[in-house]
Structure formats: structure tokens, C-alpha cells
Scaffold this motif. Structure first.
Motif, PDB file in Angstrom:
ATOM      1  N   GLU A 270       0.850  -1.201   0.000  1.00  0.00           N
ATOM      2  CA  GLU A 270       0.000   0.000   0.000  1.00  0.00           C
ATOM      3  C   GLU A 270       0.877   1.239   0.000  1.00  0.00           C
ATOM      4  O   GLU A 270       2.024   1.196   0.464  1.00  0.00           O
ATOM      5  N   ASP A 271       0.375   2.329  -0.546  1.00  0.00           N
ATOM      6  CA  ASP A 271       1.064   3.620  -0.465  1.00  0.00           C
ATOM      7  C   ASP A 271       0.017   4.686  -0.180  1.00  0.00           C
ATOM      8  O   ASP A 271      -0.631   5.210  -1.086  1.00  0.00           O
ATOM      9  N   LEU A 272      -0.143   4.965   1.110  1.00  0.00           N
ATOM     10  CA  LEU A 272      -1.193   5.890   1.534  1.00  0.00           C
ATOM     11  C   LEU A 272      -0.954   7.315   1.066  1.00  0.00           C
ATOM     12  O   LEU A 272      -1.892   8.126   1.052  1.00  0.00           O
ATOM     13  N   ARG A 273       0.268   7.641   0.671  1.00  0.00           N
ATOM     14  CA  ARG A 273       0.532   9.004   0.210  1.00  0.00           C
ATOM     15  C   ARG A 273      -0.340   9.384  -0.981  1.00  0.00           C
ATOM     16  O   ARG A 273      -0.809  10.524  -1.073  1.00  0.00           O
ATOM     17  N   TYR A 274      -0.567   8.429  -1.862  1.00  0.00           N
ATOM     18  CA  TYR A 274      -1.418   8.714  -3.016  1.00  0.00           C
ATOM     19  C   TYR A 274      -2.873   8.894  -2.593  1.00  0.00           C
ATOM     20  O   TYR A 274      -3.598   9.724  -3.143  1.00  0.00           O
ATOM     21  N   VAL A 275      -3.298   8.112  -1.603  1.00  0.00           N
ATOM     22  CA  VAL A 275      -4.698   8.169  -1.171  1.00  0.00           C
ATOM     23  C   VAL A 275      -5.039   9.547  -0.626  1.00  0.00           C
ATOM     24  O   VAL A 275      -6.045  10.156  -1.003  1.00  0.00           O
ATOM     25  N   TRP A 276      -4.178  10.074   0.270  1.00  0.00           N
ATOM     26  CA  TRP A 276      -4.536  11.375   0.826  1.00  0.00           C
ATOM     27  C   TRP A 276      -4.133  12.535  -0.088  1.00  0.00           C
ATOM     28  O   TRP A 276      -4.860  13.524  -0.193  1.00  0.00           O
ATOM     29  N   SER A 277      -2.978  12.418  -0.771  1.00  0.00           N
ATOM     30  CA  SER A 277      -2.499  13.534  -1.583  1.00  0.00           C
ATOM     31  C   SER A 277      -3.436  13.834  -2.749  1.00  0.00           C
ATOM     32  O   SER A 277      -3.599  14.994  -3.146  1.00  0.00           O
ATOM     33  N   PHE A 278      -4.031  12.776  -3.303  1.00  0.00           N
ATOM     34  CA  PHE A 278      -4.912  12.965  -4.455  1.00  0.00           C
ATOM     35  C   PHE A 278      -6.383  12.753  -4.105  1.00  0.00           C
ATOM     36  O   PHE A 278      -7.223  12.645  -4.992  1.00  0.00           O
ATOM     37  N   GLU A 279      -6.674  12.701  -2.798  1.00  0.00           N
ATOM     38  CA  GLU A 279      -8.067  12.569  -2.322  1.00  0.00           C
ATOM     39  C   GLU A 279      -8.792  11.436  -3.038  1.00  0.00           C
ATOM     40  O   GLU A 279      -9.905  11.591  -3.533  1.00  0.00           O
ATOM     41  N   LEU A 280      -8.131  10.285  -3.062  1.00  0.00           N
ATOM     42  CA  LEU A 280      -8.674   9.144  -3.793  1.00  0.00           C
ATOM     43  C   LEU A 280      -9.769   8.436  -2.999  1.00  0.00           C
ATOM     44  O   LEU A 280      -9.792   8.451  -1.771  1.00  0.00           O
ATOM     45  N   ASN A 281     -10.650   7.793  -3.730  1.00  0.00           N
ATOM     46  CA  ASN A 281     -11.724   6.993  -3.143  1.00  0.00           C
ATOM     47  C   ASN A 281     -11.440   5.519  -3.407  1.00  0.00           C
ATOM     48  O   ASN A 281     -11.145   5.139  -4.546  1.00  0.00           O
ATOM     49  N   ILE A 282     -11.521   4.705  -2.372  1.00  0.00           N
ATOM     50  CA  ILE A 282     -11.418   3.254  -2.530  1.00  0.00           C
ATOM     51  C   ILE A 282     -12.812   2.704  -2.284  1.00  0.00           C
ATOM     52  O   ILE A 282     -13.344   2.776  -1.184  1.00  0.00           O
ATOM     53  N   LYS A 283     -13.431   2.178  -3.324  1.00  0.00           N
ATOM     54  CA  LYS A 283     -14.823   1.739  -3.236  1.00  0.00           C
ATOM     55  C   LYS A 283     -14.918   0.232  -3.411  1.00  0.00           C
ATOM     56  O   LYS A 283     -14.553  -0.305  -4.470  1.00  0.00           O
ATOM     57  N   GLY A 284     -15.402  -0.455  -2.399  1.00  0.00           N
ATOM     58  CA  GLY A 284     -15.611  -1.886  -2.484  1.00  0.00           C
ATOM     59  C   GLY A 284     -17.012  -2.218  -2.953  1.00  0.00           C
ATOM     60  O   GLY A 284     -17.961  -1.466  -2.740  1.00  0.00           O
ATOM     61  N   SER A 285     -17.137  -3.358  -3.616  1.00  0.00           N
ATOM     62  CA  SER A 285     -18.445  -3.847  -4.048  1.00  0.00           C
ATOM     63  C   SER A 285     -18.442  -5.359  -3.893  1.00  0.00           C
ATOM     64  O   SER A 285     -17.497  -6.028  -4.327  1.00  0.00           O
ATOM     65  N   ASN A 286     -19.486  -5.885  -3.281  1.00  0.00           N
ATOM     66  CA  ASN A 286     -19.517  -7.306  -2.965  1.00  0.00           C
ATOM     67  C   ASN A 286     -20.758  -7.973  -3.527  1.00  0.00           C
ATOM     68  O   ASN A 286     -21.879  -7.518  -3.276  1.00  0.00           O
ATOM     69  N   SER A 287     -20.555  -9.025  -4.295  1.00  0.00           N
ATOM     70  CA  SER A 287     -21.635  -9.886  -4.737  1.00  0.00           C
ATOM     71  C   SER A 287     -22.615  -9.149  -5.640  1.00  0.00           C
ATOM     72  O   SER A 287     -22.271  -8.199  -6.347  1.00  0.00           O
ATOM     73  N   PHE A 288     -23.881  -9.555  -5.626  1.00  0.00           N
ATOM     74  CA  PHE A 288     -24.938  -9.062  -6.492  1.00  0.00           C
ATOM     75  C   PHE A 288     -26.257  -9.527  -5.888  1.00  0.00           C
ATOM     76  O   PHE A 288     -26.286 -10.420  -5.041  1.00  0.00           O
ATOM     77  N   TYR A 289     -27.344  -8.916  -6.334  1.00  0.00           N
ATOM     78  CA  TYR A 289     -28.654  -9.246  -5.786  1.00  0.00           C
ATOM     79  C   TYR A 289     -29.656  -9.420  -6.921  1.00  0.00           C
ATOM     80  O   TYR A 289     -29.342  -9.146  -8.079  1.00  0.00           O
ATOM     81  N   ASP A 290     -30.845  -9.870  -6.571  1.00  0.00           N
ATOM     82  CA  ASP A 290     -31.848 -10.129  -7.606  1.00  0.00           C
ATOM     83  C   ASP A 290     -32.077  -8.922  -8.504  1.00  0.00           C
ATOM     84  O   ASP A 290     -32.261  -9.078  -9.717  1.00  0.00           O
ATOM     85  N   GLU A 291     -32.074  -7.711  -7.918  1.00  0.00           N
ATOM     86  CA  GLU A 291     -32.345  -6.532  -8.743  1.00  0.00           C
ATOM     87  C   GLU A 291     -31.269  -6.333  -9.808  1.00  0.00           C
ATOM     88  O   GLU A 291     -31.562  -5.849 -10.905  1.00  0.00           O
ATOM     89  N   ASP A 292     -30.019  -6.716  -9.494  1.00  0.00           N
ATOM     90  CA  ASP A 292     -28.965  -6.631 -10.503  1.00  0.00           C
ATOM     91  C   ASP A 292     -29.228  -7.615 -11.637  1.00  0.00           C
ATOM     92  O   ASP A 292     -29.090  -7.272 -12.819  1.00  0.00           O
ATOM     93  N   LEU A 293     -29.601  -8.839 -11.286  1.00  0.00           N
ATOM     94  CA  LEU A 293     -29.825  -9.858 -12.308  1.00  0.00           C
ATOM     95  C   LEU A 293     -31.056  -9.543 -13.161  1.00  0.00           C
ATOM     96  O   LEU A 293     -31.042  -9.743 -14.379  1.00  0.00           O
ATOM     97  N   LYS A 294     -32.113  -9.034 -12.533  1.00  0.00           N
ATOM     98  CA  LYS A 294     -33.316  -8.674 -13.295  1.00  0.00           C
ATOM     99  C   LYS A 294     -33.013  -7.532 -14.271  1.00  0.00           C
ATOM    100  O   LYS A 294     -33.484  -7.539 -15.425  1.00  0.00           O
ATOM    101  N   ALA A 295     -32.226  -6.554 -13.819  1.00  0.00           N
ATOM    102  CA  ALA A 295     -31.866  -5.441 -14.701  1.00  0.00           C
ATOM    103  C   ALA A 295     -31.037  -5.933 -15.886  1.00  0.00           C
ATOM    104  O   ALA A 295     -31.237  -5.493 -17.027  1.00  0.00           O
ATOM    105  N   LEU A 296     -30.133  -6.861 -15.629  1.00  0.00           N
ATOM    106  CA  LEU A 296     -29.312  -7.413 -16.706  1.00  0.00           C
ATOM    107  C   LEU A 296     -30.146  -8.206 -17.702  1.00  0.00           C
ATOM    108  O   LEU A 296     -29.938  -8.118 -18.921  1.00  0.00           O
ATOM    109  N   LEU A 297     -31.088  -8.995 -17.192  1.00  0.00           N
ATOM    110  CA  LEU A 297     -31.966  -9.753 -18.090  1.00  0.00           C
ATOM    111  C   LEU A 297     -32.749  -8.818 -19.006  1.00  0.00           C
ATOM    112  O   LEU A 297     -32.944  -9.118 -20.196  1.00  0.00           O
TER     113      LEU A 297
END
Length: 338
Positions: A270-297
């Protein structure tokens, strides 16, 4: 009808060569709250490779039929099932909330028939075929939640996709382009890069001979700390490992690193200098739900997206198909028709 069926069985963790196709797996019978489906299509994910090899901390009840993704038609319903009937065409959400994932904690889709809880069923639109439907759940569901449900990508964004030739990667390319993004797709060969270009990627990088981070900085300029010039808006990184810090380096100020997995290592430098210096966002996303699958269909039904399928194989060749995924020899999904 025979009381046995063909199925791809995992007896013990190890190499993919240890998988076997049996012809004497007992047919499942419908129980209360469940239906039996005739599996018409199932698809592999890299998760299946991990399941075969064995994952620390996850005790899989062996033997088990592998395969998370599946679509088919109902052949039998449990005594208390009212909202579904024999003949209904369905997609299966592989997550059983009580017991875990199909193909891991429960028998999955690499068989002629499968017992499925009614809570996991999603009706198939008439215009969506079994093969396209079976390509969706894990790969496209994950990408849909990461990009669309979380509202992370907007028109005009520069989006760099690592691991773009796999299931989640190709899904991310397709969905990001649908959202109007400028897409940079990274793959491990010139041939894969060209196919990603054909798929709609605006730029392609063979990461084996080109440093993706340096390429992005050369293309768009070095990210600036006191302005929003240079760099890319987003890096989709589900590889981890030694790609993590280079991903941080090419993000513009206020940019986002999207993560939904770690196929190359979950504990990167990791290099936290980039995270704070450039105000970066680390966004996690886990799995999927029925609404995702219905939208894809619905997207598939209306023709606005088409899942990328590399090849279709019979059950007898399923293990070889999974080996191609392990060895990263495919672009998109491998479909098995039991």
C-alpha cells in the motif's frame, strides 16, 4: 425417466484433472420450498477454480456438484410451491441465503438437474436464451452492482479495467461502454487486446509488455494534486497483488479505485501518500442481488448488451473448459450445456 443423471463431481480438493463426470448421480426430488430444474446451461467462473483447489477457512461438503451459474426449466415443484409451475424458464441466483453458494455449499449447475430454493428463482424473459442467462449471475451481476447499482461510472469518465479478458472484466467493459465511459482494457496478450477492441474498448493494453500505469500517465498526463488534470477517473481492480500501487498512481485527483476481488493477492503493498495527496476513493463492491440480475436480463432482452461467450461445451468437456479459465485462455464466459 431414469432415476440417475450426469453430473460433474468434486470428490476432493486438488487439481482440475481430479474432477469426474458421473452418470449415476441420483436425481434430486422436489422438497417443500424447492423446485427441480432441468439445467439447460451453466457457466464457469474463476471462483470454481478456487473451489476445486480449496480455499482456506471454507469447508466444502464433499462430494459436491460444482458450478454457480445456471439457467433451465422447472420439471418438478415442492408440495407447497404456488408461484412457480412445471415448464417455467428460470435463471438461478446462486446465493442460497441459508446455506451458501450453489456449486460450493450445495450442488450446483454442472449437472442435468438441480434442486433449487424458490427464493433463488428469477423468471426468464421470452427473448433471453438459456446460454445468455447462464452467463450473467456472478460475472455480470458483480459488474452491474459495482458500476451501475453503486452509481460509480458516468458518461465521459476514463475507466481503466484490469483483468479485462475474464468474466467480470468483459462485463465491466461492456457495461462501462453502455454508460458512456472511455474504456481502457488491459489483457495479457495482443490477441485478447484486439478482441477487447472489437468488443468496444476505446484503448487496449497488453500488460505483459506495457506498464498500464505509465501508459495512462503518458496518455492523459500526470495526475495533479492541486487541480483535476491528468490521470484516469477510475481503475477497476479485482486482481490486487502488485497492481494495487500502480493503480493508485494513475488515478486523477478525486478518482476512484473499484475493487470486488483479489485474484492475484488480497494483501498488496500500500502507499497511503497517493490516497490522501490525491483525495482518492477506494470503493468496495460485494456480490450481487436479484435486482442486478433482473436489470441485466432486461438489458439482454432489449438487445442493449450481449454477454460475451468464448465457447460452449458439453458436460463431458466441462473440466477442460474450467482448465482454460484457470490458464486464462478464454475471453469471456465458458458455457456448459449438460
Amino acid at each position: 425417466m431414469s432415476k440417475t443423471m450426469k453430473a460433474l463431481i468434486l470428490d476432493q480438493h486438488g487439481d482440475i484433472d481430479s474432477l469426474r463426470v458421473t452418470t449415476d448421480k441420483p436425481l434430486p426430488a422436489a422438497t417443500p420450498g424447492h423446485v427441480v430444474i432441468r439445467v439447460r446451461a451453466s457457466s464457469f467462473n474463476y471462483h470454481d477454480v478456487f473451489t476445486v483447489q480449496g480455499m482456506p477457512g471454507i469447508k466444502v461438503p464433499l462430494p459436491v456438484v460444482i458450478g454457480l451459474d445456471m439457467a433451465g426449466e422447472i420439471t418438478e415443484v415442492g408440495s407447497d410451491v404456488q408461484d412457480w409451475k412445471v415448464g417455467d424458464r428460470v435463471l438461478v441466483n446462486p446465493l442460497n441465503r441459508a446455506k451458501g453458494l450453489m456449486g460450493e455449499m450445495l450442488d450446483g449447475g454442472m449437472a442435468e438437474y438441480c434442486l433449487v430454493s424458490v427464493g433463488q428463482l428469477i423468471a426468464l424473459p421470452d427473448k433471453v436464451g438459456f446460454d445468455d442467462a447462464a452467463a450473467l449471475p456472478v460475472a455480470y451481476g458483480t459488474a452491474h452492482r459495482m458500476l451501475i447499482t453503486h452509481k460509480t461510472v458516468k458518461a465521459g469518465d476514463r475507466v481503466l479495467v484490469l483483468g479485462a479478458s475474464g468474466g467480470v472484466g468483459t462485463a465491466s467493459v461492456i457495461l462501462a461502454k453502455r454508460l458512456g465511459a472511455e474504456v481502457i482494457a488491459c489483457a495479457g496478450s495482443d490477441a485478447k487486446a484486439q478482441r477487447l477492441k472489437d468488443l468496444g474498448a476505446d484503448h487496449v493494453i497488453n500488460y505483459r509488455d506495457t506498464d498500464f500505469s505509465k501508459w495512462a500517465i503518458n496518455q492523459y498526463g500526470k495526475p495533479q494534486r492541486r487541480s483535476y488534470e491528468g490521470g484516469v477517473d477510475m481503475v477497476i481492480n479485482f486482481t490486487g497483488g502488485d497492481t494495487w500501487v500502480p493503480s493508485l498512481k494513475c488515478l486523477k485527483r478525486g478518482g476512484t479505485l473499484l475493487v470486488c476481488g483479489a485474484t492475484a493477492g488480497h494483501d498488496p503493498k500500500e502507499d497511503l501518500r497517493y490516497v490522501w495527496s490525491f483525495e482518492l476513493n477506494i470503493k468496495g463492491s460485494n456480490s450481487f442481488y436479484d435486482e442486478d440480475l433482473k436489470a441485466l436480463l432486461e438489458m439482454v432482452a432489449e438487445g442493449s448488451i450481449a454477454p460475451l461467450i468464448d465457447r460452449k461445451v458439453p458436460l463431458e468437456q466441462a473440466a477442460a473448459g474450467l482448465a482454460l479459465i484457470r490458464d486464462r485462455e478464454v475471453l469471456g464466459k465458458v458455457i456448459v450445456n449438460p
